[in-house]
Design a protein around this motif. Structure first.
Motif, PDB file in Angstrom:
ATOM      1  N   TRP A 121      -9.596  -4.691 -29.198  1.00 19.68           N
ATOM      2  CA  TRP A 121      -8.470  -3.786 -29.417  1.00 19.68           C
ATOM      3  C   TRP A 121      -7.847  -3.301 -28.119  1.00 19.68           C
ATOM      4  N   GLY A 122      -8.655  -2.908 -27.154  1.00 18.10           N
ATOM      5  CA  GLY A 122      -8.132  -2.292 -25.942  1.00 18.10           C
ATOM      6  C   GLY A 122      -7.182  -3.190 -25.177  1.00 18.10           C
ATOM      7  N   TRP A 123      -7.638  -4.377 -24.825  1.00 17.05           N
ATOM      8  CA  TRP A 123      -6.785  -5.289 -24.056  1.00 17.05           C
ATOM      9  C   TRP A 123      -5.619  -5.800 -24.891  1.00 17.05           C
ATOM     10  N   ASP A 124      -5.840  -6.000 -26.168  1.00 18.61           N
ATOM     11  CA  ASP A 124      -4.749  -6.431 -27.038  1.00 18.61           C
ATOM     12  C   ASP A 124      -3.628  -5.395 -27.032  1.00 18.61           C
ATOM     13  N   PHE A 125      -3.978  -4.131 -27.167  1.00 17.24           N
ATOM     14  CA  PHE A 125      -2.977  -3.071 -27.179  1.00 17.24           C
ATOM     15  C   PHE A 125      -2.289  -2.933 -25.824  1.00 17.24           C
ATOM     16  N   GLY A 129       1.167  -4.487 -26.259  1.00 18.94           N
ATOM     17  CA  GLY A 129       1.871  -3.292 -26.664  1.00 18.94           C
ATOM     18  C   GLY A 129       2.362  -2.442 -25.507  1.00 18.94           C
ATOM     19  N   ALA A 130       1.439  -1.833 -24.792  1.00 22.57           N
ATOM     20  CA  ALA A 130       1.819  -0.867 -23.756  1.00 22.57           C
ATOM     21  C   ALA A 130       2.642  -1.496 -22.637  1.00 22.57           C
ATOM     22  N   LEU A 131       2.246  -2.678 -22.176  1.00 20.15           N
ATOM     23  CA  LEU A 131       2.983  -3.328 -21.088  1.00 20.15           C
ATOM     24  C   LEU A 131       4.413  -3.687 -21.487  1.00 20.15           C
ATOM     25  N   PRO A 132       4.637  -4.433 -22.562  1.00 17.42           N
ATOM     26  CA  PRO A 132       6.032  -4.750 -22.923  1.00 17.42           C
ATOM     27  C   PRO A 132       6.859  -3.532 -23.324  1.00 17.42           C
ATOM     28  N   ILE A 133       6.233  -2.511 -23.889  1.00 18.03           N
ATOM     29  CA  ILE A 133       6.959  -1.283 -24.197  1.00 18.03           C
ATOM     30  C   ILE A 133       7.439  -0.622 -22.912  1.00 18.03           C
ATOM     31  N   ALA A 164      13.180 -10.360 -23.361  1.00 16.39           N
ATOM     32  CA  ALA A 164      12.751 -11.543 -22.612  1.00 16.39           C
ATOM     33  C   ALA A 164      11.792 -11.165 -21.487  1.00 16.39           C
ATOM     34  N   LEU A 165      12.125 -10.117 -20.743  1.00 17.61           N
ATOM     35  CA  LEU A 165      11.256  -9.695 -19.644  1.00 17.61           C
ATOM     36  C   LEU A 165       9.951  -9.094 -20.155  1.00 17.61           C
ATOM     37  N   SER A 166      10.003  -8.404 -21.277  1.00 19.48           N
ATOM     38  CA  SER A 166       8.775  -7.824 -21.825  1.00 19.48           C
ATOM     39  C   SER A 166       7.810  -8.923 -22.253  1.00 19.48           C
ATOM     40  N   MET A 167       8.320  -9.983 -22.874  1.00 19.96           N
ATOM     41  CA  MET A 167       7.466 -11.108 -23.243  1.00 19.96           C
ATOM     42  C   MET A 167       6.951 -11.828 -22.000  1.00 19.96           C
ATOM     43  N   ALA A 168       7.820 -12.020 -21.007  1.00 12.39           N
ATOM     44  CA  ALA A 168       7.394 -12.689 -19.782  1.00 12.39           C
ATOM     45  C   ALA A 168       6.272 -11.917 -19.094  1.00 12.39           C
ATOM     46  N   SER A 169       6.391 -10.585 -19.054  1.00 10.92           N
ATOM     47  CA  SER A 169       5.341  -9.778 -18.423  1.00 10.92           C
ATOM     48  C   SER A 169       4.021  -9.910 -19.182  1.00 10.92           C
ATOM     49  N   CYS A 170       4.104  -9.952 -20.505  1.00 11.35           N
ATOM     50  CA  CYS A 170       2.911 -10.116 -21.331  1.00 11.35           C
ATOM     51  C   CYS A 170       2.250 -11.466 -21.075  1.00 11.35           C
ATOM     52  N   ILE A 171       3.047 -12.535 -21.033  1.00 17.98           N
ATOM     53  CA  ILE A 171       2.519 -13.875 -20.828  1.00 17.98           C
ATOM     54  C   ILE A 171       1.888 -14.006 -19.446  1.00 17.98           C
ATOM     55  N   ILE A 172       2.561 -13.478 -18.420  1.00 18.18           N
ATOM     56  CA  ILE A 172       2.027 -13.558 -17.059  1.00 18.18           C
ATOM     57  C   ILE A 172       0.707 -12.803 -16.960  1.00 18.18           C
ATOM     58  N   CYS A 173       0.631 -11.643 -17.601  1.00 14.02           N
ATOM     59  CA  CYS A 173      -0.604 -10.863 -17.591  1.00 14.02           C
ATOM     60  C   CYS A 173      -1.732 -11.622 -18.284  1.00 14.02           C
ATOM     61  N   LYS A 174      -1.444 -12.241 -19.428  1.00 12.21           N
ATOM     62  CA  LYS A 174      -2.461 -13.020 -20.136  1.00 12.21           C
ATOM     63  C   LYS A 174      -2.923 -14.205 -19.299  1.00 12.21           C
TER      64      LYS A 174
END
Length: 231
Positions: A121-125, A129-133, A164-174
């Motif tokens: 849950w923690g990393w998923d959120f 969630g928190a990063l793209p928001i 687009a940037l919120s998804m990119a940030s999520c993908i780069i973090c993953k």
């Protein structure tokens, strides 16, 4: 074994390598950081915006339920990576960042109970969630300060570009975390561009329809501001 049965039923070969496992101390760190973010959001949550407003409460509940269902559509069962729509930009624009954090925390919690979250849950959120928001809110704030108030700019910058940037940030973090865990980050990096465009079109189209037909559902959109007559 569960994934093997899924692949067998679908007529697909099983994964050659299992997805990377996050160390337990990392899991605790992610849960702790996620709780801090959630407590920060809840402490100053503007409850007055939904108290006594049945339509607002239903809209938030329906959005959260839809995001839980959409998160079930991903590629995790195929190649061990977690790729899916986020909905974080839509949540931020419709409900504000604090309600968006609460909604996506519930989404991640539900997926964790279904054993389909990204490293718990923690990393998923935090990552979904928190990063793209945060990215969406930051871009919206900059657009409001630097760009003229126009509905086209709202849809293209606050919704399309921010998503687009919120998804990119999520993908780069993953990808970065996957690399730190000793696994191949390339599936995330390869999927980053098409997923970012997909999230952008999904968000831009959704927000264009909402501001056209249900502007009262969108906390970040003001008719007087974006649709006022200009001399």
């Amino acid at each position: 074994m569960r994934e093997c049965r899924i692949f067998h039923a679908a007529g697909l070969p099983p994964m050659k390598t299992p997805p990377p496992q996050m160390p337990e101390d990392w899991q605790w760190l992610g849960s702790g950081l996620a709780l801090l973010v959630l407590v920060w959001a809840v402490r100053r949550l503007p409850w007055h915006k939904v108290q006594g407003d049945g339509e607002a409460q239903r809209t938030l509940a329906i959005f959260t339920a839809l995001m839980i269902l959409m998160r079930g559509i991903n590629t995790h069962a195929l190649d061990g990576v977690s790729l899916h729509f986020l909905g974080a930009a839509i949540a931020t624009l419709m409900f504000g960042p604090r309600f968006a954090l609460l909604a996506l925390a519930l989404v991640s919690g539900t997926r964790a109970m279904l054993d389909s979250s990204w490293h718990g849950w923690g990393w998923d959120f935090l990552v979904n969630g928190a990063l793209p928001i945060s990215v969406t809110f930051a871009i919206g704030t900059l657009a409001e300060r630097l760009l003229p108030a126009h509905i086209f700019i709202y849809v293209m910058v606050n919704a399309f570009f921010a998503a687009a940037l919120s998804m990119a940030s999520c993908i780069i973090c993953k990808a970065a975390i996957t690399a730190l865990l000793g696994a191949d980050p390339m599936p995330y990096l390869i999927a980053g561009l098409p997923l970012s465009f997909g999230e952008a079109f999904f968000t831009g189209g959704t927000m264009a329809l909402i501001v056209a037909y249900r502007p009262q559902w969108c906390a970040s959109f003001d008719d007087e501001k974006y649709l006022k007559k200009r001399d």
